[in-house]
Design an enzyme around this catalytic site. Structure first.
Site: not given
Length: 845
Positions: A599, A624, A650-651, A677, A743, A773-774, A781
């Site tokens: 990513g 991708r 693509d993972v 990531n 999520y 992380p926040g 995202f």
């Protein structure tokens, strides 16, 4: 101390004419100003990227236009401060250029001295940022270029006040003062009064020529106005113009024609001829001409007509003129050379020499052309010898004679020529350097002479990277002074980061000094720049050096596999009194530094890839979006000289993962650091309204993708008992929030997998870590979560300062660069205004 003649001038397109005028004027005093023109197009250049590569003084035409250009201001402040600290910055406050609606150009003042004047530019950049952000919010699909522009303008908007304050604290000079008294300020900065005097003489002479030309123009214009009624008659009497043939001319004919064309550039004289009844050769007498000139300039206020006869114009045969200047002749010749017409250009130059055999400069240009373009060194040498026989102090001819002698391997003659150059001008550019090279490599027992001339070279031109490299070689191999050698090699690699051997020489010297970790670090950079230096022997020796005590000395032996560069090897004999080492100290950079980042085309992944590439790691970037991968690879190679491999897959696709990792090139097959990531979020709906397809996407990416990549890479780490896996988790894997359901579950899974993977792999000396992380902006995202509803996405970060992608990248880099005995388990991080997933201070940034 000689005067540096190579400098730079920076301006934007609107000030191009001014920049070119300054460049042209100063070139007449022997100064070369390299022009840097920046606008809003980063592909054409950028201040922060291009100016650090310059040398000498940097003249910045600080105009209103400059203060409104992204490529001028983006990340410019560190560069400006560096220039100022080194006393290399000349900031010239120049007027800006605006264009009215009708296309008319007008000057606008550049004013930044008062707060209200600074606010103009601060408001401009803030408004520009808000406009771009609004445009981005209303996009229906991603636009990478616009995102990049928003980032750039946002950065400038945040720093514009600091930039303006910097310029206000400088001794900025107004354009009028800079131009005053023929650039007196510029020459005083360089302590070059002789150059100033030279330019004043040249410009004064040009002004006199210009004044004469102006008088001719006045006479010509007045004559044409007065005699306009005869123009039709003159046109009727003209003979038809014969167009030149387009076929190639004979060189001698072309020489004659081109010289005629150069001569014909002067103004043609005009004369008055009476009507057809008069003899063509009967011109006005002096008295009649004086009377006519009086009439033309209005000294006779009478309104009476000048004469009853109707005059007509005709051209008088041109007076004999001086031949064109050698520089003009050479300019024509170079144009022919560049067009591939070598024989014609040489014929043209030869014809010019034959026409003016007493002109040594023309003959010098001809010799130079013979050597450079025809590679006829013998003919060039003969020409130079003839010149020097008559003009023994022609310094340029002497220097060229030395260069040609070097090419012919007549080193004694070359040395003699260069010394003659220095007898005339002790600081002549290049002469000391050439002597240093000749004494170092082609003269026995002349190392002291080589040292003197090379040291003199770097005094005259500190930016001569090759001279520093030769000095490093001299100190290392002949004077046994490794500290001095390293200092010069360090300067070499700073000036020329892609130097093929400087990094390696530093590695060798540190290895000999017993500094194994430093040696290995520089060796890694050396093989990234010059892969030919990487051999099994070198790998083994430098790795062994890591565990050596400083007191253990390393010899400097050659290795045929690395060409002509020497390679360190272990010294067989050691001091018998030395105690054996009881434990092995491993280096934090043991093994090739290869990091794979999934990513990597956006957000945290891209920021992390940027940081690792910048710091010399070999980087494998995956994603991708092939176009972004290709752009990143090109940027890393250009900006950081990085070794980069891109993998487009693509993972979520297990077969694609197996194929990509299973077919890694041999030199990339050993992955030292895997950064999982790739991850995303879809929707924020409560569980009873969620979309199963969104759930599948999150589970496939966040969990399965991580598992697929770990399963493909971990076995090789286990096999060699070395490696590090870093998972990008989330605060959502620590505490849930409304609508986060699936999520949050995937990130809780990542947290659990990190802990369990560590239990599986620690006994194989493989480290497993994570960062959690926040809220993080500068990522996709939130936009992905809301199906690219950028307005909703922007609302996530409203009125508080979240983390930045670069903050998380810093944390990942910190984890990855700890010593081998340290494993950071987890970094759980928020911004200052966020205390948890559900606790955010939105009182404003």
């Amino acid at each position: 101390m000689p005067v540096q003649k190579n400098h730079a001038i920076v301006f934007c397109p609107e000030n191009q004419r001014l920049g070119q005028e300054v460049t042209s004027d100063l070139s007449k005093a022997g100064y070369q100003l390299h022009q840097y023109q920046f606008s809003d197009n980063f592909e054409e250049g950028a201040f922060y990227r291009d100016i650090p590569e310059t040398r000498g003084q940097v003249v910045v035409l600080l105009s209103d236009n400059f203060l409104r250009k992204t490529a001028c201001l983006y990340r410019c402040l560190p560069v400006l401060k560096d220039l100022q600290e080194k006393n290399r910055l000349i900031a010239v406050l120049a007027p800006g250029i605006a264009r009215d609606k009708d296309g008319t150009k007008r000057e606008i003042p550049t004013q930044i001295g008062q707060v209200n004047q600074m606010l103009v530019y601060m408001k401009y950049w803030h408004t520009r940022y808000l406009d771009l952000r609004e445009k981005l919010i209303h996009l229906s699909e991603p636009d990478g270029e616009l995102e990049r522009e928003v980032e750039v303008v946002k950065d400038i908007s945040a720093n514009i006040s600091s930039i303006l304050n910097f310029f206000n604290e400088l001794p900025c000079i107004r354009l009028e003062a800079f131009l005053q008294n023929t650039y007196e300020y510029f020459f005083s900065r360089l302590n070059d009064p002789q150059g100033h005097d030279k330019l004043m003489r040249i410009l004064k002479k040009e002004e006199e020529v210009k004044d004469n030309a102006t008088l001719i123009e006045i006479i010509t214009k007045s004559s044409k106005d007065l005699l306009a009624e005869n123009t039709e008659l003159e046109s009727a009497n003209k003979e038809p113009v014969v167009q030149p043939k387009t076929a190639e001319e004979d060189p001698s004919e072309m020489t004659e024609r081109l010289i005629d064309e150069l001569n014909a550039e002067e103004e043609e004289e005009l004369m008055i001829v009476l009507d057809d009844g008069e003899d063509e050769e009967d011109y006005f007498s002096e008295e009649e001409e004086d009377a006519l000139l009086d009439e033309l300039f209005g000294e006779d206020e009478s309104d009476e007509p000048l004469t009853q006869a109707k005059p007509k114009l005709r051209k008088r045969a041109p007076k004999p003129q001086d031949p064109p200047a050698p520089e003009e002749v050479m300019e024509v010749a170079v144009g022919l050379f560049n067009a591939g017409k070598t024989s014609q250009a040489l014929g043209f130059l030869k014809g010019a020499v034959d026409a003016a055999p007493a002109n040594p400069t023309l003959r010098y240009y001809y010799a130079y052309a013979l050597a450079r373009y025809e590679k006829n060194l013998d003919a060039a040498v003969n020409e130079l010898d003839d010149i020097l026989a008559e003009h023994p102090r022609f310094i340029e001819a002497l220097f060229l004679r030395g260069e040609l002698a070097e090419h012919q391997k007549d080193y004694e003659k070359a040395i003699a020529a260069y010394h003659q150059v220095l007898d005339i001008d002790g600081d002549f550019p290049g002469a000391h350097y050439r002597l240093g090279i000749l004494y170092l490599f082609h003269s026995e027992g002349k190392k002291d002479e080589a040292l003197y001339h090379l040291e003199k070279t770097v005094q005259l031109d500190h930016n001569n990277a090759d001279a520093h490299y030769c000095l490093g070689t001299l100190y290392a191999e002949h004077l046994n002074d490794p500290a001095q050698a390293i200092s010069h090699f360090m300067v070499t690699k700073e000036l020329k980061p892609q130097h093929r051997f400087a990094w390696y020489e530093i590695a060798v010297l540190y290895h000999k000094m017993g500094k194994g970790e430093l040696a290995y670090r520089f060796y890694q950079r050396a093989i990234a720049v010059n892969p030919e230096l990487r051999t099994p022997h070198n790998d083994r020796v430098f790795k062994l050096g890591i565990s050596k005590k400083p007191s253990q000395q390393i010899s400097h032996e050659g290795n045929a596999t690395t060409g002509n560069k020497a390679v360190p090897s272990e010294e067989k004999a050691q001091d018998e009194t030395q105690k054996p080492k009881t434990e092995t100290t491993k280096s934090m950079i043991e093994g090739p530094k290869t990091v794979l980042i999934t990513g990597a085309t956006a957000g945290i992944g891209r920021a992390t890839a940027d940081l690792f590439a910048k710091n010399g790691f070999r980087v494998i970037i995956t994603g991708r979006r092939l176009d972004r991968l290709e752009q990143q690879k090109e940027r890393y190679q250009k900006e950081f000289n990085s070794d980069v491999l891109l993998l487009h897959f693509d993972v979520r696709d297990l077969d694609a993962v197996k194929e990509a990792i299973g077919n890694l090139p041999e030199e990339w097959s050993q992955v030292d650091i895997l950064i999982n990531n790739a991850g995303l979020s879809r929707g924020l709906a409560p569980i009873h309204e969620g979309k199963p397809e969104d759930w599948d996407t999150m589970i496939d990416t966040n969990i399965k993708g991580l598992l697929y990549m770990t399963r493909a890479i971990a076995p090789q780490m286990v096999a060699r008992k070395s490696g590090h896996i870093i998972n990008v988790a989330s605060s959502a894997g620590k505490e849930v929030y409304p609508g986060g359901n699936v999520y949050c579950a995937t990130k809780f899974a990542v947290d659990a997998l990190t802990k369990s993977m560590r239990l599986d792999l620690f006994k194989h000396n493989v480290r497993v870590s994570q960062v959690s992380p926040g809220h993080v902006e500068e990522t996709e995202f939130a936009r992905v979560r809301f199906d690219w509803d950028v307005e909703k996405a922007a609302a996530v970060y409203e009125n508080f300062q979240p983390l930045k992608a670069s903050d998380v990248a810093d944390a990942i880099y910190y984890i990855a660069t700890r010593p081998p005995h340290v494993n950071i388990q987890d970094i759980f991080m928020f911004s200052t205004q966020q205390a948890g997933s559900n606790f955010i201070d939105r009182s404003g940034r």
